[in-house]
Enzyme design. Structure first.
Site, mmCIF file in Angstrom:
data_model
loop_
_atom_site.group_PDB
_atom_site.id
_atom_site.type_symbol
_atom_site.label_atom_id
_atom_site.label_comp_id
_atom_site.label_asym_id
_atom_site.label_seq_id
_atom_site.Cartn_x
_atom_site.Cartn_y
_atom_site.Cartn_z
ATOM 1 N N GLY A 257 33.379 -6.346 -29.456
ATOM 2 C CA GLY A 257 33.866 -4.990 -29.685
ATOM 3 C C GLY A 257 34.735 -4.811 -30.909
ATOM 4 O O GLY A 257 35.148 -3.687 -31.213
ATOM 5 N N ALA A 258 35.015 -5.899 -31.646
ATOM 6 C CA ALA A 258 35.862 -5.764 -32.834
ATOM 7 C C ALA A 258 35.225 -4.839 -33.865
ATOM 8 O O ALA A 258 35.897 -4.014 -34.488
ATOM 9 C CB ALA A 258 36.132 -7.137 -33.440
ATOM 10 N N ASP A 260 33.202 -2.417 -33.271
ATOM 11 C CA ASP A 260 33.235 -1.041 -32.772
ATOM 12 C C ASP A 260 34.617 -0.424 -32.987
ATOM 13 O O ASP A 260 34.735 0.750 -33.340
ATOM 14 C CB ASP A 260 32.863 -1.016 -31.293
ATOM 15 C CG ASP A 260 31.509 -1.661 -31.031
ATOM 16 O OD1 ASP A 260 30.603 -1.489 -31.864
ATOM 17 O OD2 ASP A 260 31.371 -2.351 -30.004
#
Length: 332
Positions: A257-258, A260
């Site tokens: 998720g970094a 995102d």
């Protein structure tokens, strides 16, 4: 301005609690809300942007969990449909040594593949300032056709289209078809994010040469942004502006998720500039000077850095004050 419309998958990430080992050796997992477009939706909401999410989840405990989590974080989920036709997709994730991630998807089919044209009605698309999506939805029908129709509506209405390529080989089967679909999506996009590996895959080159080759092949793209993990990020614009920014040194627990978090933060900077100037978001991107673009990338890098400090993607997404605090601390 109206809102950012985010379309695509929401799923549950089952994240390994044993870092550094392959999935075959994992003993326990933590349930975390996820799905790249859904992550961006929550990231935008936490930064203060009005956002609607359109997608499909199962009418099951996982689907209801996801819908509730997005709603609790300020996302408009009126277009998030529960279905009895399929279960909510699960993605098992292991964080390997060196930051490499291993995925196993339980999605045959997953509810997210069942996006239909009526979910993305023309009015919802045309009222948006930005339509953001990834490429995972293009891997299966009916989601593929529904998303492509929405992209045509967006083009006709002058809605800025944001694309995160987010290539997941395990979901495609046929790499050649994946490349064709990803390139078709880039043809329809104004703002595009790729990783260094995705740039090499799409352009046959990395670095500035690869970026210029991709821009030459896809004339609609106004801004191409490349993320390089610990090496930071950089961008090249259609009008020749370019900038780069280093990352922030943090202790990484989970990198899921970094990207995102990064993209939500960059979209927020573009949204803020567009609102201030009274222009479409894509025009704000075109107007950014190299210095302004570098500051936007630095802000986005800070959001990405904050997201890797805890396990899970959506749960780790930062607020604006958290990002600003890290940027200020890193500037001293």
């Amino acid at each position: 301005m109206s809102y950012v419309l985010v379309a695509g998958e929401a799923l549950v990430d089952m994240v390994s609690q044993q870092p550094g080992v392959p999935l075959e050796q994992v003993v326990s997992f933590e349930r975390c809300p996820g799905g790249a477009p859904a992550n961006v939706a929550v990231g935008l909401a936490r930064l203060g942007v009005p956002v609607r999410f359109v997608g499909v989840v199962g009418d099951d405990p996982f689907g209801r969990f996801l819908r509730g989590f997005l709603a609790d974080n300020g996302v408009d989920v009126s277009g998030m449909r529960l279905t009895a036709e399929a279960l909510t997709t699960l993605a098992f994730v292991a964080n390997r040594e060196g930051g490499e991630r291993q995925f196993a998807f339980y999605r045959k089919p997953g509810a997210d593949t069942l996006l239909r044209s009526e979910d993305l009605d023309a009015g919802t698309v045309r009222r948006a300032a930005v339509l953001h999506h990834g490429t995972v939805t293009l891997a299966d029908e009916p989601g593929r056709s529904a998303l492509l129709a929405a992209l045509e509506e967006a083009r006709a209405a002058g809605v800025t289209v944001s694309l995160d390529v987010n290539y997941r080989a395990a979901l495609w089967g046929d790499p050649a078809r994946a490349l064709d679909e990803m390139r078709a999506a880039i043809d329809r996009a104004d703002l595009v994010k790729v990783s260094r590996e995705e740039l090499a895959l799409l352009a046959g080159r990395t670095g500035r040469e690869g970026a210029l080759r991709l821009l030459a092949a896809h004339r609609r793209v106004a801004l191409l942004v490349v993320t390089e993990g610990a090496d930071g990020s950089w961008a090249v614009g259609r009008d020749g502006q370019s900038a780069a920014a280093p990352t922030f040194a943090v202790e990484a627990v989970d990198t899921t998720g970094a990207g995102d978090a990064f993209w939500a933060a960059l979209l927020w900077r573009l949204w803020e500039a567009a609102t201030r100037q009274g222009v479409p978001v894509v025009e704000a991107a075109r107007r950014m000077s190299p210095a302004e673009l570098a500051r936007a990338l630095r802000f986005a890098n800070a959001a990405g850095a904050l997201a890797v400090r805890v396990r899970g993607a959506m749960t780790a997404l930062p607020t604006r004050s958290e990002v600003e605090t890290l940027v200020e601390a890193g500037s001293r």
